[in-house]
Design a protein around this motif. Sequence first.
Motif, PDB file in Angstrom:
ATOM      1  N   ILE A   1      -3.343  -1.932   5.312  1.00  9.16           N
ATOM      2  CA  ILE A   1      -2.910  -2.967   4.363  1.00  9.16           C
ATOM      3  C   ILE A   1      -3.736  -4.225   4.549  1.00  9.16           C
ATOM      4  O   ILE A   1      -4.148  -4.874   3.567  1.00  9.16           O
ATOM      5  CB  ILE A   1      -1.408  -3.263   4.545  1.00  9.16           C
ATOM      6  CG1 ILE A   1      -0.581  -2.061   4.077  1.00  9.16           C
ATOM      7  CG2 ILE A   1      -0.996  -4.519   3.767  1.00  9.16           C
ATOM      8  CD1 ILE A   1       0.900  -2.198   4.331  1.00  9.16           C
TER       9      ILE A   1
ATOM     10  N   GLN B   1      -6.055  -5.915   1.570  1.00  9.46           N
ATOM     11  CA  GLN B   1      -5.935  -7.295   1.097  1.00  9.46           C
ATOM     12  C   GLN B   1      -7.243  -8.070   1.268  1.00  9.46           C
ATOM     13  O   GLN B   1      -7.564  -8.939   0.442  1.00  9.46           O
ATOM     14  CB  GLN B   1      -4.790  -7.997   1.822  1.00  9.46           C
ATOM     15  CG  GLN B   1      -3.404  -7.457   1.460  1.00  9.46           C
ATOM     16  CD  GLN B   1      -3.056  -7.702   0.007  1.00  9.46           C
ATOM     17  OE1 GLN B   1      -3.588  -7.059  -0.905  1.00  9.46           O
ATOM     18  NE2 GLN B   1      -2.152  -8.666  -0.222  1.00  9.46           N
TER      19      GLN B   1
ATOM     20  N   SER C   1      -2.786 -11.333   3.486  1.00 10.49           N
ATOM     21  CA  SER C   1      -1.920 -10.198   3.801  1.00 10.49           C
ATOM     22  C   SER C   1      -0.561 -10.648   4.312  1.00 10.49           C
ATOM     23  O   SER C   1       0.449 -10.008   4.032  1.00 10.49           O
ATOM     24  CB  SER C   1      -2.598  -9.293   4.836  1.00 10.49           C
ATOM     25  OG  SER C   1      -2.999 -10.039   5.969  1.00 10.49           O
TER      26      SER C   1
ATOM     27  N   LEU D   1       3.444  -5.003  -0.274  1.00  8.17           N
ATOM     28  CA  LEU D   1       2.611  -4.777   0.909  1.00  8.17           C
ATOM     29  C   LEU D   1       3.133  -5.568   2.106  1.00  8.17           C
ATOM     30  O   LEU D   1       3.177  -5.071   3.238  1.00  8.17           O
ATOM     31  CB  LEU D   1       1.155  -5.149   0.622  1.00  8.17           C
ATOM     32  CG  LEU D   1       0.417  -4.276  -0.389  1.00  8.17           C
ATOM     33  CD1 LEU D   1      -1.030  -4.742  -0.528  1.00  8.17           C
ATOM     34  CD2 LEU D   1       0.452  -2.804   0.024  1.00  8.17           C
TER      35      LEU D   1
END
Length: 317
Positions: A88, A92, A99, A111
């Motif tokens: 993740i 990002q 993030s 996310l």
Amino acid sequence: MTTSPRRPMMISAGVMAVMAVVSLGGLVFDDRILLGAPIWLKPFKFALSIGIYFLTWGWLSSLLTVRQRLVARVSAVVIGLLGVEYAILITQVIRGRASHFNVSTTFDRLLYLIMGGSIAVIWTGTLVLTVLLFHTPIADTASRLAIRWGALISLIGIGLGGLMLVPTSQQRASAVHQVIGAHSVGVPDGGPVMAVTGWSTTGGDLRIPHFAGMHALQVLPLLAMLLGFLARRFPRLRPDRTRGRLTAIATAAYAGLVALVTWQAERGQPFIHPDGLTLSAFGLLAAATLGAATLVIARGPAGTTVPEPARHTEMAR
């Protein structure tokens, strides 16, 4: 036969080493800036931190002699979720989005929620492994204290990351939330920062106690190893009891240091600009630690030897 978690942990550490190199490439060739820092700096730091986590627990898993099947299962879950967390983070970065704390769109919020849930499970898994460490026999006193209490302080350090999830006063007052939580205290995220670490130089930074606490699991066992090495040259360090007491003092000092930098950050004070109160507290902690260590060494029996097997810590396993 239960598969040892050591090999998956070590392989995962190798993957993080590769990602650290990839992130270094990003720092060199991608000049994008996010919240005042190079956009690839966070993936680089996380690759190092996660890699160290895998290396350490890969080694510790070889010491665990109880509930082997549980250790393997918990380790697999932790490895998988840390992989999700890092994936993740990279996603990002590629999108040019923050993030952490980012809830500005439905996808960003999703996310971030996945990351939060993953960390909660990772913390629980680490707690299980830490409890098992406390039930694992380790003959050498210094090693036993360093490993067990280093793991516990590390667990607290991971938990201190939760302080960053608390909305700031400005966020609570806002009707529209694009960001919830912050690294910095007293100043907005994205201001002047220290090189490499990215910690704020104008306000408190909650990443500092998070970092310091997490890495007790490396610092304290390394100290126990150092005491074992020095014991070969200095007779006063050879007794198991002496090295154990010194490790206990170091453990208390490290816990005090984590508490101190947490207190400093929560007061909105930059790490590199401590005020008189912080310096005084640090001075007292340092003096107490040095005094206690000196007393233990001075009162310890000189020239005492220990049986050969006891000189070698369980860390060599």
